[in-house]
Design a protein around this motif. Structure first.
Motif, PDB file in Angstrom:
ATOM      1  N   GLU A 134       0.810  -1.209   0.000  1.00 53.98           N
ATOM      2  CA  GLU A 134       0.000   0.000   0.000  1.00 53.98           C
ATOM      3  C   GLU A 134       0.850   1.269   0.000  1.00 53.98           C
ATOM      4  N   GLY A 135       2.159   1.097   0.096  1.00 52.70           N
ATOM      5  CA  GLY A 135       3.053   2.218  -0.116  1.00 52.70           C
ATOM      6  C   GLY A 135       3.343   3.097   1.079  1.00 52.70           C
ATOM      7  N   ASP A 229      -5.973   4.955 -13.878  1.00 53.74           N
ATOM      8  CA  ASP A 229      -4.725   4.644 -13.175  1.00 53.74           C
ATOM      9  C   ASP A 229      -4.509   5.583 -11.994  1.00 53.74           C
ATOM     10  N   ALA A 230      -4.798   6.878 -12.187  1.00 53.35           N
ATOM     11  CA  ALA A 230      -4.585   7.855 -11.110  1.00 53.35           C
ATOM     12  C   ALA A 230      -5.471   7.550  -9.908  1.00 53.35           C
ATOM     13  N   ARG A 232      -6.871   4.647  -9.103  1.00 51.77           N
ATOM     14  CA  ARG A 232      -6.451   3.391  -8.464  1.00 51.77           C
ATOM     15  C   ARG A 232      -5.232   3.614  -7.586  1.00 51.77           C
ATOM     16  N   ARG A 233      -4.307   4.436  -8.034  1.00 51.87           N
ATOM     17  CA  ARG A 233      -3.097   4.701  -7.251  1.00 51.87           C
ATOM     18  C   ARG A 233      -3.437   5.384  -5.928  1.00 51.87           C
ATOM     19  N   ARG A 236      -5.041   3.023  -3.457  1.00 48.28           N
ATOM     20  CA  ARG A 236      -4.164   2.035  -2.835  1.00 48.28           C
ATOM     21  C   ARG A 236      -3.512   2.591  -1.574  1.00 48.28           C
TER      22      ARG A 236
END
Length: 298
Positions: A134-135, A229-230, A232-233, A236
């Motif tokens: 998850e970063g 994509d943005a 979803r990022r 996360r």
């Protein structure tokens, strides 16, 4: 499917119900759509089933049924794993809370984490793997782990909402926007389920996943990979910082009604109004989080 069961058990039931044979493909997105969650927990559940030999992962192709499924036998294995999963999930949220309170240093050792949260080595590895995916934590060179400061503060959540305000309403106005009626019905069913009582009984993880799936579903219909994509990022990484704002669940009823209104407008092809309603929805949530963040500051 029983939404109260672990996802791994739900996937086993789906394999049996659909009569899937050995070698059958199990696309993560299809499972996510069928079970009404995002792909992240589906991939976690598939990894668990792979560990038990139920499915196999083929490089660049995904997961496939590896052997005939004996539900009773696998259910016992999954039950044992579920106990570990509960420990891992509990430790995850305790670490998150301690970070918000400033009770954990930014750099930690595995020895400290195992001792502080009473984890086995396997449980600790599972927690760290989840956090790293998850970063919000990364392994330091040589020794120890480091939490990412920008992802562990209330201001981070507010920043993520400001980004979403800039992107999500615009995605609904993309040329050729088209949302599948089945997606609308699936999202509606999830909102009605909450209104019928699941707001009080769902875990923070389940509440978060429902919100993620709603917003990702309506953005995916834009067909624009950059929007998709943005979003979803940002989804996360916002689980950690959003969970702490879930303590007061009274606002979720209004959230559900707002989501249902957006779905009605999209179904009617009134995308301009749906975009405006989505903007108001996000603005209200941002305002609410701003109030709460002032209270929750350590």
């Amino acid at each position: 499917m029983d939404p109260g069961k672990p996802l791994s058990a739900q996937i086993i039931e789906l394999i049996q119900t659909d009569g899937l044979e050995v070698g059958s493909h199990l696309p993560a997105q299809l499972l996510a759509d069928r079970l009404r969650v995002s792909r992240t927990p589906i991939n976690d559940a598939l990894a668990l089933l792979q560990a038990h030999g139920v499915v196999e992962r083929q490089k660049n192709r995904g997961y496939f049924v590896a052997q005939p499924v004996d539900l009773a036998e696998v259910a016992e294995q999954v039950a044992r794993q579920a106990s570990d999963d509960d420990v891992v999930s509990g430790a995850y949220f305790r670490i998150a809370d301690d970070l918000f309170k400033g009770e954990l240093p930014r750099e930690v050792s595995e020895v400290l984490l195992r001792s502080r949260y009473a984890l086995t080595l396997a449980q600790l590895n599972a927690v760290l793997h989840r956090m790293a995916q998850e970063g919000w934590v990364r392994k330091k060179r040589g020794y120890g782990w480091e939490f990412q400061a920008m992802l562990t503060t209330p201001e981070s959540l507010l920043q993520s909402y400001r980004l979403r305000l800039a992107l999500e309403p615009a995605a609904l106005l993309e040329p050729g926007y088209a949302i599948d009626p089945e997606v609308i019905e699936r999202c509606r069913a999830a909102e009605h389920r909450l209104l019928e009582g699941a707001i009080e009984t769902d875990t923070p993880d389940q509440l978060h996943e429902r919100g993620v799936r709603f917003h990702e579903s309506i953005i995916e219909a834009s067909g624009n990979p950059f929007f998709i994509d943005a979003i979803r990022r940002v989804n996360r990484i916002r689980r950690l910082i959003s969970y702490r704002f879930m303590q007061d669940r009274r606002r979720y009823k209004e959230h559900c009604r707002q989501h249902l209104r957006i779905l009605d407008l999209l179904e009617a092809g009134r995308n301009d109004e749906a975009s405006a309603e989505l903007r108001r929805h996000l603005e209200r949530t941002l305002t609410n989080h701003q109030k709460i963040s002032r209270i929750l500051k350590p």
